[in-house]
Every structure is written in C-alpha cells, then in structure tokens.
Design an enzyme around this catalytic site. Structure first.
Site, PDB file in Angstrom:
ATOM      1  N   ARG A 159       0.838  -1.183   0.000  1.00  0.00           N
ATOM      2  CA  ARG A 159       0.000   0.000   0.000  1.00  0.00           C
ATOM      3  C   ARG A 159       0.883   1.247   0.000  1.00  0.00           C
ATOM      4  O   ARG A 159       2.074   1.201   0.309  1.00  0.00           O
ATOM      5  CB  ARG A 159      -0.886   0.046   1.246  1.00  0.00           C
ATOM      6  CG  ARG A 159      -1.843  -1.129   1.423  1.00  0.00           C
ATOM      7  CD  ARG A 159      -2.610  -0.959   2.724  1.00  0.00           C
ATOM      8  NE  ARG A 159      -3.629  -1.972   2.909  1.00  0.00           N
ATOM      9  CZ  ARG A 159      -3.448  -3.110   3.588  1.00  0.00           C
ATOM     10  NH1 ARG A 159      -2.262  -3.393   4.123  1.00  0.00           N
ATOM     11  NH2 ARG A 159      -4.432  -3.977   3.730  1.00  0.00           N
ATOM     12  N   LYS A 163      -1.355  -2.206   7.589  1.00  0.00           N
ATOM     13  CA  LYS A 163      -2.508  -1.413   8.009  1.00  0.00           C
ATOM     14  C   LYS A 163      -3.041  -1.925   9.332  1.00  0.00           C
ATOM     15  O   LYS A 163      -3.099  -3.124   9.572  1.00  0.00           O
ATOM     16  CB  LYS A 163      -3.581  -1.507   6.917  1.00  0.00           C
ATOM     17  CG  LYS A 163      -4.792  -0.623   7.136  1.00  0.00           C
ATOM     18  CD  LYS A 163      -5.733  -0.757   5.958  1.00  0.00           C
ATOM     19  CE  LYS A 163      -6.957   0.139   6.106  1.00  0.00           C
ATOM     20  NZ  LYS A 163      -7.874  -0.004   4.949  1.00  0.00           N
ATOM     21  N   HIS A 170      -3.126   2.263  -5.861  1.00  0.00           N
ATOM     22  CA  HIS A 170      -3.819   1.062  -5.407  1.00  0.00           C
ATOM     23  C   HIS A 170      -4.118   0.118  -6.567  1.00  0.00           C
ATOM     24  O   HIS A 170      -4.268  -1.092  -6.369  1.00  0.00           O
ATOM     25  CB  HIS A 170      -5.115   1.443  -4.690  1.00  0.00           C
ATOM     26  CG  HIS A 170      -5.301   0.709  -3.396  1.00  0.00           C
ATOM     27  ND1 HIS A 170      -4.391   0.769  -2.364  1.00  0.00           N
ATOM     28  CD2 HIS A 170      -6.284  -0.130  -2.975  1.00  0.00           C
ATOM     29  CE1 HIS A 170      -4.812   0.021  -1.369  1.00  0.00           C
ATOM     30  NE2 HIS A 170      -5.955  -0.547  -1.718  1.00  0.00           N
ATOM     31  N   ARG A 187      -1.376  -2.448  -6.669  1.00  0.00           N
ATOM     32  CA  ARG A 187      -1.566  -3.476  -5.639  1.00  0.00           C
ATOM     33  C   ARG A 187      -2.675  -4.448  -6.048  1.00  0.00           C
ATOM     34  O   ARG A 187      -2.539  -5.667  -5.876  1.00  0.00           O
ATOM     35  CB  ARG A 187      -1.897  -2.788  -4.312  1.00  0.00           C
ATOM     36  CG  ARG A 187      -2.329  -3.716  -3.171  1.00  0.00           C
ATOM     37  CD  ARG A 187      -2.522  -2.866  -1.919  1.00  0.00           C
ATOM     38  NE  ARG A 187      -3.380  -3.523  -0.943  1.00  0.00           N
ATOM     39  CZ  ARG A 187      -2.948  -4.355   0.004  1.00  0.00           C
ATOM     40  NH1 ARG A 187      -1.673  -4.678   0.069  1.00  0.00           N
ATOM     41  NH2 ARG A 187      -3.795  -4.885   0.873  1.00  0.00           N
ATOM     42  N   HIS A 235      -4.608  -8.421   4.398  1.00  0.00           N
ATOM     43  CA  HIS A 235      -6.031  -8.147   4.586  1.00  0.00           C
ATOM     44  C   HIS A 235      -6.472  -8.557   5.993  1.00  0.00           C
ATOM     45  O   HIS A 235      -5.987  -9.551   6.532  1.00  0.00           O
ATOM     46  CB  HIS A 235      -6.875  -8.927   3.572  1.00  0.00           C
ATOM     47  CG  HIS A 235      -6.745  -8.419   2.174  1.00  0.00           C
ATOM     48  ND1 HIS A 235      -6.916  -9.214   1.059  1.00  0.00           N
ATOM     49  CD2 HIS A 235      -6.465  -7.178   1.692  1.00  0.00           C
ATOM     50  CE1 HIS A 235      -6.753  -8.493  -0.036  1.00  0.00           C
ATOM     51  NE2 HIS A 235      -6.478  -7.256   0.322  1.00  0.00           N
ATOM     52  N   TYR A 276     -10.906 -11.170  -5.012  1.00  0.00           N
ATOM     53  CA  TYR A 276     -10.022 -11.245  -6.175  1.00  0.00           C
ATOM     54  C   TYR A 276     -10.244 -12.542  -6.947  1.00  0.00           C
ATOM     55  O   TYR A 276     -10.205 -12.563  -8.175  1.00  0.00           O
ATOM     56  CB  TYR A 276      -8.558 -11.153  -5.732  1.00  0.00           C
ATOM     57  CG  TYR A 276      -8.192  -9.793  -5.206  1.00  0.00           C
ATOM     58  CD1 TYR A 276      -7.854  -8.759  -6.075  1.00  0.00           C
ATOM     59  CD2 TYR A 276      -8.188  -9.526  -3.839  1.00  0.00           C
ATOM     60  CE1 TYR A 276      -7.527  -7.497  -5.598  1.00  0.00           C
ATOM     61  CE2 TYR A 276      -7.859  -8.274  -3.351  1.00  0.00           C
ATOM     62  CZ  TYR A 276      -7.534  -7.260  -4.234  1.00  0.00           C
ATOM     63  OH  TYR A 276      -7.214  -6.024  -3.763  1.00  0.00           O
TER      64      TYR A 276
END
Length: 321
Positions: A161, A187, A262, A265, A288, A297
C-alpha cells in the site's frame, strides 16, 4: 455515572482519540476518526459549534437526524465509515463507564457495496508501464528511473500500500540471496513479511546503488524511498510520482478511476488469483484483515474467465443447433 448534561462531547472525542493513538494506528486513521466524529457532531450542534454539544444531546433520534443530513451529500462507503467511527466512540464511552449503553443500534448503517478490485486494465499494461519507466525521460528535470521502477515494482510485485511504502526503512529489506523478504508495517498495526523474488531484489539493489551515488550511504533506519533531494518521500510526492509514470507510459486510460497506486496493488493480487493462489495466501501476502476481501479477487478472476469463454465466437455458432 457522570451527569450527561454537563459533559461536553468534544472533550470526550479527544480522550477517545488519545486512547486510540496508543494502538499505533496510521495518521490517516486518526484523521478519519476526527473528521467523521467532528462532521456529525457539528450537525448535531446545528450551526452552534461542536463544542456546545453534551452527552445529553446524543440520543438515537438526534443521531439519526444528523446522519441523515450527513448522508445526503456523501457516498454510502463514507457514511458507513462515519457510522463505524461513532460506534467505536460510543463503545469507548461504555467501556469507560461514561454511558450505560451504545445508542448506535438505533441508527441504520448503510450496506457496503460489494468489494470490487480495480487492477490496471489490459493484459500487458504492467509490463508496458515498467518498460517505459526504466529509461530516463529527458523531459524530466532530474530523471531517476531506478527509483521510479522500484516504486512501481514494490506495488506490482509485493502488493504494498501507499502508506506501507512510505513507512519502509532501508533495513526492512532482509535475508540472504534467494531468501530475500521485506518486513512491512501493515494497516492497522498488523506487520507482515512478503517474500521478494530475485528480479524485485535486483530492482531494489539498483535503486539503492543509484541512491548511494546521489546522497551517500543510508543507514538501516533511514527511509527506503526518497525524493530527488534525498528527503523521505511523502504521500503527495509518491502519488504524483505514480501518476507521472502512468503519463510517461501512455496508460492513463487503463487506470481505474480513483485507484492510482492502489491499482498496482490490485494488479498484484489479481494476478496471484489468476495463477492459482487461494484466498488465504492472498490474505497473508496483502495483509487483509478479512478473508472476504481476499476472496473478492478470486471471484473477479472467475468472472473474467467466464467472460473470456463467453466471447468465444464458436459459442455463438451453437445457438442455431
């Protein structure tokens, strides 16, 4: 319990943010909390300022009215994020025994739109992008293709990210040749390790060599990605760098609206799914918090495969049989 009529909400918001800060969230997460809480609080204050609102003003009825006004000019995702911010705030107040209960159960939360990854469009777009950027553009005042390729490659081949790139330190690239990896401050304070292949390792090494020529040797705690003056790259500078790479490669029309970095990514994750990675593997590599996000995805890839089969002209010949 404290007297609700005398307690100003603005002061409690500051206490909540201070408590959240101990979890070491990103600066952008804290800013989002402050922005969401402040915006709704101002609506409850009805123009008199958020510093006049007390706990006694925060009834389910007043919150519903404020959220209705808040939602009028905002996307469902923004309203859902604000709802979550207020829910976290009230949960904090209940935990601190400031309130006996959380009134957000009386405020409807918008349903989030189905997660939709936004990879670069075009089968060979990533390769075209890297090929165009690896050569110095003489139109630039101070071209630095080694740095630009390293930025693109870290997103395309490691799935980082924007915030994770900015947080990288020189010493975060570790391991022996053939076993190299990058330690990522993910994150929500979730660290992860992403293995890097020799090709990406070579890109990073060439960038670091070019940096030493420009600015001398960097220490392990120095920022990995720097600007043309040797200062750590910042958010705006990194975004501009990626946008300029798209322009130089002539692929701006293949970048999904609002994605920018993004999209790189998402391209990494989509190609993982296309090459057979399962949701658990994608979840670990991309950091995630939810397996559902990673599963998205794989579902998109399945839809693309079906669309490719549907486009087969032979199928149309079967219709008259």
């Amino acid at each position: 319990m404290q007297d609700e009529q005398d307690v100003r909400v603005a002061g409690l918001v500051e206490e909540f943010l201070a408590a959240r800060a101990t979890r070491k969230p990103s600066v952008h997460t804290l800013q989002a909390y402050r922005r969401d809480l402040g915006a709704v609080l101002a609506l409850i204050g009805d123009g008199d300022g958020d510093d006049v609102v007390t706990l006694g003003d925060l009834s389910p009825r007043s919150l519903r009215a404020a959220f209705a006004r808040f939602a009028a000019s905002r996307a469902p995702a923004s309203v859902a994020r604000a709802w979550s911010s207020w829910n976290a705030f009230f949960t904090f107040l209940v935990t601190e025994r400031v309130l006996p209960g959380n009134p957000m159960s009386g405020v409807d939360k918008p349903r989030p739109a189905p997660y939709s990854p936004k990879p670069l469009r075009g089968e060979d777009t990533p390769e075209q992008l890297l090929s165009a950027v690896r050569s110095a553009d003489e139109r630039q005042r101070d071209p630095w293709p080694e740095r630009d390729v390293a930025v693109l490659a870290l997103a395309l081949c490691a799935g980082l990210r924007l915030s994770e790139m900015l947080a990288l330190r020189v010493g975060d690239v570790q391991g022996r040749p053939g076993e190299r990896r990058v330690e990522v401050a993910g994150k929500g304070g979730r660290p992860r390790t992403v293995p890097i292949e020799p090709e990406l390792d070579g890109v990073i090494e060439r960038y670091q060599d070019s940096r030493r020529v420009r600015f001398g040797r960097a220490g392990p705690r120095d920022a990995l990605l720097v600007d043309r003056r040797g200062a750590p790259l910042r958010r705006g500078g990194l975004q501009y760098l990626v946008e300029s790479c798209y322009r130089r490669a002539g692929v701006t029309d293949r970048v999904p609206r609002g994605a920018q970095l993004h999209a790189l990514r998402h391209t990494f994750a989509t190609r993982l799914a296309e090459d057979g990675a399962n949701a658990s593997e994608i979840m670990r590599l991309l950091g995630h918090a939810s397996l559902t996000t990673s599963q998205g995805y794989i579902e998109v890839t399945a839809e693309q495969q079906r669309a490719a089969v549907r486009a087969n002209r032979t199928n149309r010949a079967l219709r008259g049989l």
